[in-house]
Design a protein around this motif. Structure first.
Motif, PDB file in Angstrom:
ATOM      1  N   ASN A  66       2.771  -2.663  -7.181  1.00  0.00           N
ATOM      2  CA  ASN A  66       3.688  -1.526  -7.180  1.00  0.00           C
ATOM      3  C   ASN A  66       3.280  -0.415  -8.090  1.00  0.00           C
ATOM      4  O   ASN A  66       3.892   0.317  -8.752  1.00  0.00           O
ATOM      5  N   PHE A  67       1.943  -0.270  -8.437  1.00  0.00           N
ATOM      6  CA  PHE A  67       1.324   0.464  -9.571  1.00  0.00           C
ATOM      7  C   PHE A  67       1.869   1.993  -9.450  1.00  0.00           C
ATOM      8  O   PHE A  67       1.466   2.612  -8.421  1.00  0.00           O
ATOM      9  N   TRP A 127       0.829  -1.138  -0.068  1.00  0.00           N
ATOM     10  CA  TRP A 127       0.038   0.068   0.001  1.00  0.00           C
ATOM     11  C   TRP A 127       1.011   1.230  -0.109  1.00  0.00           C
ATOM     12  O   TRP A 127       2.008   1.382   0.344  1.00  0.00           O
ATOM     13  N   ARG A 128       0.369   2.413  -0.357  1.00  0.00           N
ATOM     14  CA  ARG A 128       0.990   3.579  -0.595  1.00  0.00           C
ATOM     15  C   ARG A 128       1.282   4.306   1.120  1.00  0.00           C
ATOM     16  O   ARG A 128       0.246   3.688   1.986  1.00  0.00           O
ATOM     17  N   PRO A 129       2.119   5.010   1.314  1.00  0.00           N
ATOM     18  CA  PRO A 129       2.670   5.246   2.818  1.00  0.00           C
ATOM     19  C   PRO A 129       1.588   5.757   3.659  1.00  0.00           C
ATOM     20  O   PRO A 129       1.170   5.230   4.759  1.00  0.00           O
ATOM     21  N   ARG A 130       0.778   6.773   3.388  1.00  0.00           N
ATOM     22  CA  ARG A 130      -0.222   7.338   4.086  1.00  0.00           C
ATOM     23  C   ARG A 130      -1.377   6.283   4.557  1.00  0.00           C
ATOM     24  O   ARG A 130      -1.826   6.262   5.626  1.00  0.00           O
ATOM     25  N   ALA A 131      -1.655   5.798   3.515  1.00  0.00           N
ATOM     26  CA  ALA A 131      -2.990   4.711   3.690  1.00  0.00           C
ATOM     27  C   ALA A 131      -2.312   3.468   4.755  1.00  0.00           C
ATOM     28  O   ALA A 131      -3.007   3.070   5.540  1.00  0.00           O
ATOM     29  N   ARG A 132      -1.150   3.036   4.472  1.00  0.00           N
ATOM     30  CA  ARG A 132      -0.400   1.941   5.527  1.00  0.00           C
ATOM     31  C   ARG A 132      -0.426   2.751   7.005  1.00  0.00           C
ATOM     32  O   ARG A 132      -0.571   1.822   7.684  1.00  0.00           O
TER      33      ARG A 132
END
Length: 546
Positions: free
Chosen positions: A439-440, A213-218
């Protein structure tokens, strides 16, 4: 090419039909999901790219009241506008399915099975109540201050920090429809979905999935798991939406976010039937036995709902359904350094931009500048300069160079060599990594296309006759992997007989071909989008990407 042959279901966040789409929405989930879907199809997968309008959202009510039109009329008008914009962008989905009786039965069947299985809990909760209006407030009907980050927020979830704020949690609560209407809290019995009961399964799922997942979502998921998980409303005392069929909550409607999972099951089934598949059970493509590759695209402000609530809605059915494989979120896209705002007429409508600028150029710029991991900014001047410099000029320069070479080489097939095939394979792998859901990054794909155009220009302008086969192989490889973004150029190439699929091995020989030219402009006024007051909701009015 991708090695996992499972059928893919690509879901873009369900747009709220309280207006059309602006450029911020297009730069978010809708273009990204389309690029991913096109790549997977070219790689040999069966793909259904789908979404549907989210008619039950309370933001329909607030916008309709502000405009003085019935909510039903607003839904119809907005759905048509959204469809028109998606078509103009070249989005490769079957369309927006009707929100009809079949839709409602799909929703009721899905939630009814959970109710019958005892997955919901009856709770007495305190809800904000507008005294003069005599109405309970939730989601878009409610505004105030987020109890977690202290930013201004609507009810339901904060778009700034992503945390939920259901029931009586929002600070300084007031009615969106009438901020002067006194708000008090009244107890109500409602049904809820207890997320905490799924903690163990959620922990295991996120440990396996959130690394991609992308950083802020994670980070948000980690923050949510670090505290007791909340109850989520299943029913609310409201008047807009699907009436709740449960004896415990007479007169209530289904909470709109509870519709999301059966809604996309409905749209998946409808979309499949548009391609000739016979009608069947609405959830058939989502069954665990079907083993679909499920990929979600949505804004950060929807991570709580699409990343957690909807996941529990699937888990609550036991092992019946597949779980999402990937979850791709995006940040906000600013306009001239400020958040898109309908109220301040600070926006560019998608359909206005696409009526003035060729969509391949729009798609390239939005892919390149899209807000994947942090907020990014759109300006018309930057779009003109970047697209001209990084796409149109090197593309057309390469097209002119290959035209000169093909005039000399004729129409005979040219041999390719090991070095050329290795370079082509390297470019293909680089772009494959950009497009794979794990890793879209459409931004990295657009950047790679741009840099490869420059490299191939230099190669073409200094090519010797013995390397022409390698050059044409590398050019075609790049064009095939640029096709998910540059859809009209790809269609023009395909019409001339070029195979742009991504499933074959590198050719031992290749016949010279002509590249299509991209349109250009030297007049920045050509790029000016109409900024008349628009019917498009902005992020600060709940956004269509909810």
């Amino acid at each position: 090419m991708t090695t996992d042959g499972r059928p893919a279901i690509i879901v873009a966040a369900t747009p709220t039909p309280n207006g059309d789409l602006h450029v911020g929405h297009l730069a978010g989930p809708y273009l990204a999901a389309d690029v991913c879907a096109r790549y997977l199809r070219a790689s040999g997968r069966e793909v259904i790219y789908t979404t549907c309008t989210d008619d039950s959202q309370s933001y329909v009510v607030t916008t309709a009241r502000r405009r003085g039109v019935p909510p039903e009329q607003l839904c119809r008008t907005s759905a048509a506008q959204i469809q028109q914009c998606l078509d103009a962008l070249g989005v490769s989905m079957a369309g927006l399915p009707p929100i009809d009786e079949r839709y409602r039965q799909t929703v009721l069947s899905f939630v009814g099975a959970l109710h019958d299985a005892g997955r919901f809990r009856l709770r007495t909760v305190r809800l904000p109540y507008a005294v003069r209006a005599g109405a309970f407030l939730y989601d878009g009907l409610l505004s105030g201050v987020c109890p977690v980050c202290l930013a201004g927020s609507s009810g339901g979830a904060c778009e700034d920090c992503g945390h939920p704020n259901n029931f009586d949690e929002l600070l300084d609560a007031r009615s969106t429809l009438d901020p002067e209407d006194p708000v008090e809290y009244r107890e109500q019995d409602i049904l809820v979905l207890p997320l905490e009961e799924y903690r163990d399964r959620l922990t295991d799922y996120f440990a396996a999935r959130t690394p991609s997942w992308r950083p802020r979502a994670r980070r948000l998921i980690a923050e949510l798991l670090a505290r007791p998980l909340p109850d989520v409303p299943v029913t609310v005392p409201g008047t807009w939406g699907i009436p709740a069929p449960f004896a415990e909550t007479p007169g209530q409607v289904l909470y709109p976010w509870i519709e999301a999972m059966p809604a996309v099951m409905h749209s998946t089934s409808w979309s499949a039937e548009r391609t000739g598949e016979p009608e069947g059970a609405a959830d058939r493509h989502w069954l665990a036995g079907a083993e679909p590759l499920l990929v979600y695209f949505h804004g950060f402000d929807n991570v709580f709902h699409w990343g957690l609530v909807d996941l529990v809605m699937l888990m609550a059915h036991g092992d019946r359904y597949a779980l999402p494989s990937y979850n791709v979120s995006n940040e906000f896209y600013d306009l001239d350094g400020e958040k898109f705002s309908t109220g301040r007429n600070h926006l560019v409508r998608g359909i206005d931009l696409l009526s003035k600028v060729p969509r391949d150029l729009v798609r390239f710029y939005l892919a390149l500048s899209g807000p994947e991991c942090q907020r990014t900014n759109y300006t018309e001047a930057d779009m003109h300069e970047v697209v001209t410099r990084r796409l149109c000029e090197p593309w057309n320069r390469l097209a002119a160079a290959t035209d000169r070479l093909s005039a000399r080489a004729g129409s005979a097939a040219l041999p390719t060599g090991p070095a050329g095939r290795r370079r082509a394979a390297s470019v293909a792998e680089r772009l494959r990594q950009c497009y794979e859901p794990a890793n879209f990054s459409a931004g990295l794909a657009a950047q790679t296309v741009s840099s490869q155009l420059v490299r191939l220009c230099a190669q073409a302008e200094s090519a010797d006759p013995g390397s022409l086969g390698d050059l044409y192989l590398e050019v075609r490889t790049l064009l095939a992997h640029a096709a998910p973004i540059l859809v009209d150029a790809a269609a023009e190439l395909t019409a001339t007989g070029q195979d742009l699929s991504l499933t074959g091995a590198a050719d031992q020989e290749i016949t010279p071909f002509r590249m299509p030219r991209l349109p250009t402009t030297t007049d920045s006024a050509h790029w000016q989008a109409d900024r008349r007051p628009a019917a498009s909701p902005a992020h600060d009015e709940a956004g269509n990407d909810r």
